[in-house]
Design a protein around this motif. Structure first.
Motif, PDB file in Angstrom:
ATOM      1  N   GLY A 135      22.030 -49.421  19.183  1.00 13.95           N
ATOM      2  CA  GLY A 135      20.574 -49.462  19.226  1.00 13.95           C
ATOM      3  C   GLY A 135      20.041 -50.721  19.893  1.00 13.95           C
ATOM      4  N   TRP A 136      20.965 -51.604  20.334  1.00  9.23           N
ATOM      5  CA  TRP A 136      20.554 -52.830  21.014  1.00  9.23           C
ATOM      6  C   TRP A 136      20.414 -52.568  22.517  1.00  9.23           C
ATOM      7  CZ3 TRP A 136      24.762 -56.369  18.366  1.00  9.23           C
ATOM      8  CH2 TRP A 136      24.476 -56.439  16.993  1.00  9.23           C
ATOM      9  N   LYS A 137      19.854 -53.554  23.228  1.00 14.00           N
ATOM     10  CA  LYS A 137      19.683 -53.418  24.674  1.00 14.00           C
ATOM     11  C   LYS A 137      19.977 -54.751  25.342  1.00 14.00           C
ATOM     12  CE  LYS A 137      15.445 -52.280  23.878  1.00 14.00           C
ATOM     13  NZ  LYS A 137      14.045 -51.816  24.008  1.00 14.00           N
ATOM     14  N   LEU A 138      20.429 -54.668  26.586  1.00 11.44           N
ATOM     15  CA  LEU A 138      20.735 -55.841  27.400  1.00 11.44           C
ATOM     16  C   LEU A 138      19.670 -55.955  28.478  1.00 11.44           C
ATOM     17  CD1 LEU A 138      22.993 -57.971  27.496  1.00 11.44           C
ATOM     18  CD2 LEU A 138      24.098 -56.603  29.256  1.00 11.44           C
ATOM     19  N   VAL A 139      19.069 -57.149  28.613  1.00 17.38           N
ATOM     20  CA  VAL A 139      17.948 -57.345  29.531  1.00 17.38           C
ATOM     21  C   VAL A 139      18.271 -58.515  30.450  1.00 17.38           C
ATOM     22  CG1 VAL A 139      15.496 -57.903  29.713  1.00 17.38           C
ATOM     23  CG2 VAL A 139      16.301 -56.448  27.846  1.00 17.38           C
ATOM     24  N   SER A 140      17.953 -58.352  31.749  1.00 18.40           N
ATOM     25  CA  SER A 140      18.095 -59.452  32.712  1.00 18.40           C
ATOM     26  C   SER A 140      16.735 -59.751  33.328  1.00 18.40           C
ATOM     27  CB  SER A 140      19.101 -59.086  33.807  1.00 18.40           C
ATOM     28  OG  SER A 140      18.579 -58.073  34.633  1.00 18.40           O
ATOM     29  N   LEU A 141      16.477 -61.046  33.579  1.00 20.14           N
ATOM     30  CA  LEU A 141      15.215 -61.508  34.142  1.00 20.14           C
ATOM     31  C   LEU A 141      15.526 -62.482  35.268  1.00 20.14           C
ATOM     32  CD1 LEU A 141      12.088 -61.456  33.763  1.00 20.14           C
ATOM     33  CD2 LEU A 141      12.355 -63.522  32.368  1.00 20.14           C
ATOM     34  N   ILE A 142      14.952 -62.235  36.473  1.00 18.54           N
ATOM     35  CA  ILE A 142      15.245 -63.080  37.624  1.00 18.54           C
ATOM     36  C   ILE A 142      14.029 -63.111  38.540  1.00 18.54           C
ATOM     37  CG2 ILE A 142      16.262 -61.114  38.853  1.00 18.54           C
ATOM     38  CD1 ILE A 142      18.117 -63.047  40.256  1.00 18.54           C
ATOM     39  N   PRO A 143      13.692 -64.276  39.122  1.00 18.87           N
ATOM     40  CA  PRO A 143      12.592 -64.331  40.096  1.00 18.87           C
ATOM     41  C   PRO A 143      12.884 -63.420  41.291  1.00 18.87           C
ATOM     42  CG  PRO A 143      13.169 -66.543  39.367  1.00 18.87           C
ATOM     43  CD  PRO A 143      14.210 -65.625  38.811  1.00 18.87           C
ATOM     44  N   TYR A 144      11.854 -62.704  41.747  1.00 14.93           N
ATOM     45  CA  TYR A 144      12.038 -61.705  42.807  1.00 14.93           C
ATOM     46  C   TYR A 144      12.530 -62.346  44.109  1.00 14.93           C
ATOM     47  CZ  TYR A 144      11.049 -57.828  45.955  1.00 14.93           C
ATOM     48  OH  TYR A 144      11.162 -56.830  46.879  1.00 14.93           O
ATOM     49  N   LYS A 145      11.989 -63.531  44.458  1.00 10.28           N
ATOM     50  CA  LYS A 145      12.435 -64.199  45.682  1.00 10.28           C
ATOM     51  C   LYS A 145      13.903 -64.569  45.598  1.00 10.28           C
ATOM     52  CE  LYS A 145       8.064 -66.167  47.300  1.00 10.28           C
ATOM     53  NZ  LYS A 145       7.347 -67.430  47.643  1.00 10.28           N
ATOM     54  N   GLN A 146      14.301 -65.024  44.428  1.00 10.59           N
ATOM     55  CA  GLN A 146      15.712 -65.387  44.253  1.00 10.59           C
ATOM     56  C   GLN A 146      16.602 -64.161  44.362  1.00 10.59           C
ATOM     57  OE1 GLN A 146      16.415 -67.886  40.854  1.00 10.59           O
ATOM     58  NE2 GLN A 146      18.569 -67.316  40.739  1.00 10.59           N
ATOM     59  N   ALA A 147      16.101 -63.004  43.866  1.00 14.74           N
ATOM     60  CA  ALA A 147      16.884 -61.768  43.924  1.00 14.74           C
ATOM     61  C   ALA A 147      17.032 -61.255  45.347  1.00 14.74           C
ATOM     62  CB  ALA A 147      16.222 -60.687  43.055  1.00 14.74           C
ATOM     63  N   THR A 148      16.047 -61.586  46.196  1.00 14.56           N
ATOM     64  CA  THR A 148      16.093 -61.067  47.574  1.00 14.56           C
ATOM     65  C   THR A 148      16.585 -62.089  48.585  1.00 14.56           C
ATOM     66  OG1 THR A 148      13.759 -61.673  47.849  1.00 14.56           O
ATOM     67  CG2 THR A 148      14.236 -59.424  47.108  1.00 14.56           C
ATOM     68  N   ASN A 149      16.868 -63.299  48.137  1.00 14.76           N
ATOM     69  CA  ASN A 149      17.325 -64.324  49.082  1.00 14.76           C
ATOM     70  C   ASN A 149      18.579 -63.898  49.816  1.00 14.76           C
ATOM     71  OD1 ASN A 149      15.286 -66.160  48.820  1.00 14.76           O
ATOM     72  ND2 ASN A 149      16.293 -67.384  47.244  1.00 14.76           N
ATOM     73  N   LYS A 150      19.558 -63.391  49.050  1.00 11.19           N
ATOM     74  CA  LYS A 150      20.820 -63.013  49.654  1.00 11.19           C
ATOM     75  C   LYS A 150      20.635 -61.836  50.603  1.00 11.19           C
ATOM     76  CE  LYS A 150      24.396 -63.217  47.057  1.00 11.19           C
ATOM     77  NZ  LYS A 150      25.426 -62.939  46.016  1.00 11.19           N
TER      78      LYS A 150
END
Length: 614
Positions: free
Chosen positions: A286-301
């Motif tokens: 019943g638990w969940k795993l969540v990730s949070l990242i700035p959008y610019k950082q996610a698209t840099n690569k």
């Protein structure tokens, strides 16, 4: 003036070089330009998709590690609950039977040892976990000492009342709580546990099992991830169970309102900055795993990759255009020269040669053209001598026909003289040899009936029996309708020869030849009672037969006897005649003999048969 004429010649519509270069540039520039514009337009949407995909991919990897860790905890509780021996021992302990006699005390000691050993064994997998089995009568079993923690203190925990109220085999997952083990408190301030009741056949509770791991095992998974995401593990009410910084454990996740649904991703703003949030549910907790990242950082690569690809495309296009122009100029010059040579040949001059010796395709074409002219001249010379060679070949052929007939007549004369003297056995042997030689040398009867092939087999066995000390017995059973089936000659004799030499080892034995009609097939079975072969040798022989199709290495063998044809030769010749409708199966066991089964279509393959006859 001279330069102007040269330019006009280059720009002339008749210039083959200009046409090739102009068309090549047009065919490259237009698609390349359109590709760059479309590529830039689609990059905007693709960038967002790639960022979402990358975040979900990283989250999926972390989710798999976390689920594996929690599944190991579930495995321990499941094992203790369903293992028959463990259940029997625990139920016996829960009954609180008095231990008066030495035998009972000894049995008590043995039971305790088994339970403790089982707990130690099931916790060997994965990382360190703490297991507590607590019975209602006060007895407990752990894989840690009471100095670390007293199991009776579990009754004081808030979640224990929830565990009592569970029904059947329900599981209670306990999120991060302060560590209760003394040796772990300093380095691991939080722990995560799973608890389950132990029930008898009437579903009455007789004990509890609790499995605990340290929370840092989960945040270590987050730290080892290659990305820069902030990952958290939340319970069903969105309170933090685990994250890299343990200061927020137990608090409500501040961006819980942005979580839309299970296994989803979303882009939202925090202080005018876009952030990418993604979540995946762990189903059995019943638990969940969540990730949070700035959008610019996610698209840099992704942006860096797109920019590199664009740069490489532009540079590659420029270099390719320059090289293409250079090579086209190099190619077109010898093409024109080759065209001039072709015009001269067309006028009847076969002695001219292009003599272009470059190493590219044009050079090979020129060499082939010169070789073709040489070959034409050679063929003209050969045609002049054809009639003389034909006459000589006819004389040689006539001589080749005279020699075999002379040999057969001599053998027949010898047979008659031996027969007159009363040596019937030698006469029969000479007659069989004469028949086999006649059938071997004859080129007219490539396809014969099964009845004729059986006669060849009988003649061959007669000769072999006279050569060997111990005779081979042959039993032949051929259906009347199968006798007229047409097959390539000499397909049974090599199999019989292998049975005599390898199967029977040139000793006495029996070889059976059976032929019958089954639906649209003729089944021919050759069986011996010899020494047979093991599975490894049989598999090697079968692979050799299959590989023989298309392998013409045996054609160059020096055929010194009938046996040189071999099974591979038989398989290939019959396969070439009947195609895929033909099958050859070999069955053998060591000490039990060998069986060769030929499946031939009843009607045969008309095209193959006719071509062989012709």
């Amino acid at each position: 003036m001279g330069k102007k004429i040269k330019i006009n010649n280059i720009l002339s519509p008749r210039s083959f070089r200009l046409k090739v270069i102009f068309i090549s540039i047009i065919c490259l520039v237009i698609p390349a330009t359109m590709t760059l514009f479309i590529y830039n337009y689609l990059t905007k949407d693709t960038l967002k998709e790639q960022a979402l995909s990358s975040a979900n991919r990283e989250l999926t990897i972390a989710n798999e590690y976390v689920q594996k860790l929690l599944e190991d905890m579930m495995y321990i509780t499941n094992f203790i609950q369903v293992d028959a021996e463990m259940n029997t021992l625990l139920k016996r302990k829960a009954k609180n039977i008095r231990e008066d006699t030495p035998e009972q005390k000894y049995q008590q000691f043995v039971d305790d040892s088994k339970i403790n050993k089982t707990i130690d064994n099931i916790t060997l997998l994965g990382g360190k976990s703490y297991v507590t089995i607590f019975l209602k009568n006060g007895q407990s079993y752990t894989n840690y000492s009471n100095f670390e923690f007293s199991p009776t203190d579990l009754f004081k925990e808030e979640w224990f009342e929830q565990l009592r109220k569970t029904k059947g085999y329900e599981t209670v997952w306990i999120g991060s709580q302060p560590t209760i083990f003394k040796s772990e408190k300093k380095n691991n301030p939080y722990q995560i546990s799973v608890a389950r009741t132990l029930r008898d056949e009437n579903l009455n509770i007789y004990g509890y099992v609790i499995v605990t791991i340290m929370e840092n095992k989960i945040n270590q998974i987050f730290e080892n991830m290659s990305g820069h995401e902030e990952m958290v593990l939340l319970d069903s009410s969105n309170h933090i169970i685990s994250q890299r910084d343990d200061s927020g454990i137990g608090e409500l996740f501040q961006y819980s309102n942005q979580l839309k649904e299970d296994n989803s991703s979303n882009i939202f703003q925090i202080s005018r900055m876009d952030y990418l949030i993604a979540e995946q549910k762990i189903s059995f907790t019943g638990w969940k795993l969540v990730s949070l990242i700035p959008y610019k950082q996610a698209t840099n690569k992704v942006n860096a990759i797109f920019n590199k690809v664009m740069t490489v495309q532009v540079i590659s296009f420029t270099i390719f255009l320059v090289l293409m122009t250079y090579f086209l100029r190099t190619i077109t010059k010898p093409i024109v020269q080759l065209g001039n040579v072709a015009d001269i040949v067309q006028r009847g001059n076969l002695n001219i040669r292009s003599r272009i010796r470059s190493k590219d395709e044009i050079g090979r074409l020129s060499s082939s053209f010169d070789l073709m002219l040489d070959r034409i001249n050679e063929m003209i010379r050969e045609i002049t001598l054809t009639e003389g060679r034909k006459r000589k070949a006819e004389l040689d052929m006539l001589q080749a026909q005279i020699n075999p007939h002379f040999l057969f007549n001599v053998l027949n004369s010898i047979r008659m003289k031996v027969l007159v003297k009363g040596d019937k056995e030698s006469a029969i042997m000479i007659s069989s040899l004469s028949k086999l030689l006649r059938m071997t040398i004859s080129k007219e009867k490539e396809i014969i009936t099964l009845q004729e092939e059986i006669q060849i087999v009988l003649d061959f066995i007669n000769i072999m029996n006279m050569r060997q000390k111990e005779k081979v017995n042959v039993e032949i059973s051929v259906h009347d309708e199968a006798q007229i089936v047409r097959i390539p000659r000499f397909i049974l004799q090599p199999i019989i020869e292998n049975s005599i030499i390898h199967g029977l080892n040139q000793s006495a034995g029996t070889i059976k030849v059976n032929a019958k009609i089954k639906e649209n097939e003729v089944i021919i079975v050759i069986e011996d009672d010899g020494q047979g072969m093991d599975g490894q040798a049989l598999n090697r022989l079968q692979r050799k037969l299959i590989q023989s199709i298309g392998d013409d290495s045996h054609i160059n063998e020096n055929k010194k006897g009938f046996s040189s044809l071999g099974l591979s030769n038989v398989y290939e010749r019959v396969y070439m005649t009947f195609g895929q409708d033909f099958r050859m199966d070999i069955k053998s066991e060591l000490g039990e003999g060998t069986q060769v089964i030929l499946s031939i279509p009843k009607g045969g393959s008309k095209s193959n048969v006719q071509s062989n006859v012709s």
